[in-house]
Design a protein around this motif. Sequence first.
Motif, PDB file in Angstrom:
ATOM      1  N   ASP A 349       0.327  20.823 -11.267  1.00 27.92           N
ATOM      2  CA  ASP A 349       1.761  20.786 -11.159  1.00 27.92           C
ATOM      3  C   ASP A 349       2.773  19.970 -11.163  1.00 27.92           C
ATOM      4  N   GLY A 350       2.214  18.762 -11.421  1.00 29.47           N
ATOM      5  CA  GLY A 350       2.898  17.405 -11.589  1.00 29.47           C
ATOM      6  C   GLY A 350       3.052  16.443 -11.274  1.00 29.47           C
ATOM      7  N   PHE A 351       2.099  16.980  -9.829  1.00 27.04           N
ATOM      8  CA  PHE A 351       2.258  15.558  -9.156  1.00 27.04           C
ATOM      9  C   PHE A 351       1.280  14.346 -10.270  1.00 27.04           C
ATOM     10  N   THR A 352       2.105  12.988  -9.419  1.00 30.54           N
ATOM     11  CA  THR A 352       1.108  11.946 -10.324  1.00 30.54           C
ATOM     12  C   THR A 352       0.905  11.421  -9.142  1.00 30.54           C
ATOM     13  N   ALA A 353      -0.452  10.713  -9.068  1.00 30.53           N
ATOM     14  CA  ALA A 353      -0.437   9.241  -8.630  1.00 30.53           C
ATOM     15  C   ALA A 353      -1.489   8.460  -9.152  1.00 30.53           C
ATOM     16  N   GLY A 354      -0.927   6.870  -9.328  1.00 30.10           N
ATOM     17  CA  GLY A 354      -1.453   5.476  -9.289  1.00 30.10           C
ATOM     18  C   GLY A 354      -2.729   4.997  -8.887  1.00 30.10           C
ATOM     19  N   THR A 355      -4.014   4.681  -9.088  1.00 30.58           N
ATOM     20  CA  THR A 355      -5.260   4.632  -8.475  1.00 30.58           C
ATOM     21  C   THR A 355      -5.612   3.126  -9.045  1.00 30.58           C
ATOM     22  N   PRO A 356      -5.487   2.587  -8.790  1.00 30.49           N
ATOM     23  CA  PRO A 356      -6.338   0.779  -8.942  1.00 30.49           C
ATOM     24  C   PRO A 356      -7.684   1.188  -9.402  1.00 30.49           C
ATOM     25  N   LEU A 357      -7.294   1.264 -11.120  1.00 26.84           N
ATOM     26  CA  LEU A 357      -8.973   0.682 -11.756  1.00 26.84           C
ATOM     27  C   LEU A 357      -9.925   0.231 -11.352  1.00 26.84           C
ATOM     28  N   GLU A 358      -9.757  -1.053 -10.637  1.00 26.54           N
ATOM     29  CA  GLU A 358     -11.016  -1.669  -9.973  1.00 26.54           C
ATOM     30  C   GLU A 358     -11.249  -1.188  -8.430  1.00 26.54           C
ATOM     31  N   VAL A 359     -10.554  -0.053  -8.166  1.00 27.91           N
ATOM     32  CA  VAL A 359     -11.587   0.796  -6.865  1.00 27.91           C
ATOM     33  C   VAL A 359     -12.337   2.275  -7.521  1.00 27.91           C
ATOM     34  N   LEU A 360     -12.099   2.456  -7.938  1.00 25.39           N
ATOM     35  CA  LEU A 360     -12.600   3.949  -9.214  1.00 25.39           C
ATOM     36  C   LEU A 360     -13.547   2.871  -9.882  1.00 25.39           C
ATOM     37  N   VAL A 390     -11.029  10.056  -2.653  1.00 20.27           N
ATOM     38  CA  VAL A 390     -11.576   8.241  -2.936  1.00 20.27           C
ATOM     39  C   VAL A 390     -10.933   7.504  -1.233  1.00 20.27           C
ATOM     40  N   PRO A 391     -12.836   7.228  -1.136  1.00 11.42           N
ATOM     41  CA  PRO A 391     -12.792   6.482   0.355  1.00 11.42           C
ATOM     42  C   PRO A 391     -12.414   5.464   0.696  1.00 11.42           C
ATOM     43  N   GLY A 392     -11.151   5.035   1.879  1.00 14.58           N
ATOM     44  CA  GLY A 392     -10.776   4.052   1.544  1.00 14.58           C
ATOM     45  C   GLY A 392      -8.383   3.839   1.448  1.00 14.58           C
ATOM     46  N   LEU A 393      -8.326   4.680   0.939  1.00 14.92           N
ATOM     47  CA  LEU A 393      -7.062   5.159   0.553  1.00 14.92           C
ATOM     48  C   LEU A 393      -6.150   6.593   0.718  1.00 14.92           C
ATOM     49  N   PHE A 394      -5.192   6.113   0.978  1.00 17.80           N
ATOM     50  CA  PHE A 394      -3.757   7.169   1.274  1.00 17.80           C
ATOM     51  C   PHE A 394      -3.875   8.136   0.281  1.00 17.80           C
ATOM     52  N   GLY A 395      -3.967   9.353   0.550  1.00 18.05           N
ATOM     53  CA  GLY A 395      -4.419  10.463   0.003  1.00 18.05           C
ATOM     54  C   GLY A 395      -3.133  10.303  -1.764  1.00 18.05           C
ATOM     55  N   TYR A 396      -1.960  10.092  -1.450  1.00 18.10           N
ATOM     56  CA  TYR A 396      -0.497   9.957  -2.025  1.00 18.10           C
ATOM     57  C   TYR A 396      -1.254   8.485  -3.268  1.00 18.10           C
ATOM     58  N   VAL A 397      -2.105   7.776  -2.869  1.00 18.82           N
ATOM     59  CA  VAL A 397      -1.947   7.407  -4.630  1.00 18.82           C
ATOM     60  C   VAL A 397      -3.375   7.508  -5.030  1.00 18.82           C
ATOM     61  N   PHE A 411       0.043  -0.138 -13.795  1.00 18.97           N
ATOM     62  CA  PHE A 411       0.723  -0.900 -13.005  1.00 18.97           C
ATOM     63  C   PHE A 411       2.322  -1.175 -13.510  1.00 18.97           C
ATOM     64  N   ALA A 412       2.515  -1.688 -14.274  1.00 19.36           N
ATOM     65  CA  ALA A 412       4.047  -2.000 -14.351  1.00 19.36           C
ATOM     66  C   ALA A 412       4.464  -1.269 -15.490  1.00 19.36           C
ATOM     67  N   ASP A 413       3.595  -0.068 -16.089  1.00 23.27           N
ATOM     68  CA  ASP A 413       4.451   0.322 -16.870  1.00 23.27           C
ATOM     69  C   ASP A 413       4.732   1.716 -16.718  1.00 23.27           C
ATOM     70  N   ALA A 414       3.311   2.833 -15.884  1.00 25.94           N
ATOM     71  CA  ALA A 414       3.459   3.740 -15.076  1.00 25.94           C
ATOM     72  C   ALA A 414       3.368   3.399 -13.292  1.00 25.94           C
ATOM     73  N   GLU A 415       4.599   4.700 -13.064  1.00 18.27           N
ATOM     74  CA  GLU A 415       4.354   4.975 -11.108  1.00 18.27           C
ATOM     75  C   GLU A 415       3.821   6.354 -11.335  1.00 18.27           C
ATOM     76  N   GLY A 416       3.275   6.501  -9.991  1.00 15.44           N
ATOM     77  CA  GLY A 416       2.553   7.834  -9.322  1.00 15.44           C
ATOM     78  C   GLY A 416       3.891   8.213  -8.556  1.00 15.44           C
ATOM     79  N   TYR A 417       3.916   9.778  -8.405  1.00 15.69           N
ATOM     80  CA  TYR A 417       4.924  10.267  -8.102  1.00 15.69           C
ATOM     81  C   TYR A 417       5.537   9.304  -6.899  1.00 15.69           C
ATOM     82  N   TRP A 418       4.669   9.301  -5.438  1.00 17.18           N
ATOM     83  CA  TRP A 418       5.446   8.825  -4.583  1.00 17.18           C
ATOM     84  C   TRP A 418       5.921   7.377  -4.004  1.00 17.18           C
TER      85      TRP A 418
END
Length: 539
Positions: A349-360, A390-397, A411-418
């Motif tokens: 539906d177009g929603f995006t979330a930016g998650t730290p790569l190191e966490v994943l 992803v345990p430990g992170l709020f849902g919006y990211v 993170f310098a090139d893209a942003e999640g929805y919120w």
Amino acid sequence: MSVRLESPAAATREGMATRTSSGWAAVSGVVSAAAFLASAELAAVVTGPGGSPLYAVGSAVIDLAPPVAKDTMVALFGTGDKIALFTLMGVLLAVITAGAGIAELRRPPAGKVVFGLGGVLAMIAVLTRADSSSINGVPTAVGTLVALLLLTTLVRRLSRWRATTRTGWSETSAHTPPLRGPDLERRSFVLVAGIAGVASVVVGTGARAWNATRANVTQLRAALRLPAAATAEEAVPAGASLDVDGLTSYITPNDEFYRIDTALRVPGIDPADWSLRIHGLVDEEVVLTFEDVLALPLVEHTATLSCVSNEVGGTLIGTALWLGYPLRELLARARPQAGADMVLSRSIDGFTAGTPLEVLQDDDTEALLAIGMNGEPLPQEHGFPARLVVPGLFGYVSATKWVTELEVSRFADAEGYWTPRGWDALGPVKLESRIDVPAAGTTVDAGTVAVAGVAWHPHTGVSRVEVQVDGGAWDEAELAESISPDTWVQWVYRWSASSGGHTLRVRATSADGTVQSETELPPAPNGAEGWDEHAVSVR
């Protein structure tokens, strides 16, 4: 030839005609708006449910709304925020189109201009949705045309009714049809408006119901059988659930799990049509179908998820047993390139979330591409057929539902929805605790009273919970067991309650020694803080 009869009641008739016609002109505008929605939904039966302007406009409102508006809606209505939004939209639509109807009667074509502009805005909203195609604009075009034709017809009939009411008799001319008298003109208008209104409700409701079930997702989900986990979660220990009435259950049932997202229309996705694409700053692009995921060695993991909008003491949090495949393994297939530090997940539906790569990629974090929840396929409203956990992170990211893409980026090139809407980019869940019983404002009997609730700090864990009565000393509560640090923990404090009014507070200490902050902070921009406090009376 035209004849006019003078009458002492002419001024009275004029006033009545003006008041009556204004009211019915407003009705004309509202009925035309209903016809727009109904005909658009009917056209979407042919072109596909993605062309519904109702949901496209609602989604655009969510996208364009400032963070304070979103926070206010969630704070006031919680998980009913979408119903509240539709109600508000309906009221505004009625007011605007009623005004357009009056404008069309008094200063034509002002009303048609309003409807035309509305159609253009709806078209933009439809065509700019993430999953839109050019054919999705057809229902809006059809709806706009129907609304304009109906508004023109109704206002024309209303004008004839007003003319006969004003003059009190019929008149003819060589250029216009004969007026048939106030009663006949009134019946003609009311008949057309009534038929149009009823037809719009019946057709619109039927078409919306049909479009909502087009993908037969309910049947597809019911027929799906998930494979057994290659790595099963340990059983919930008997000591994880305390025997206290009113205490939140350790595992949250699916139908009670909170839902906060930006989707006004829950996506209906056939698993056979679903795929996940991993691309971006990777050495090898990876695409998986749902069948591919089912064939993987899946793992189970129990984790608590929470929304960043959760107030202190709020209920936008839940714990479930998730079935899925580790995201670190999927990313390893794609081989992220040096310099990448973020994964931008996209929903259908177009929603995006930016998650730290190191966490994943962390071996100690059970971040999953989840397809199961509490022993069954994901409920449709919780991301069927696949979502991120992803345990430990709020849902919006992190907790993207109906996920279809993972783009490895920076993170310098893209942003999640919120993030561009004022929320922090990283979103780690904070240490929190909550009192469930006794509920705030209740009255209990004197004697031993069970003060109980839950505390959480996912991926870190909770080591201690304390309760304070009336600003006195902090007394340690009893902690229940838990499966892992990724879940909340129940607690109970046996309070010797005396008669009178009392104030109860709770605070938690995490496994790393952090003590929950007393400082009160709102949810924005990175989660609420403060001690949950309940005022109770003892008799």
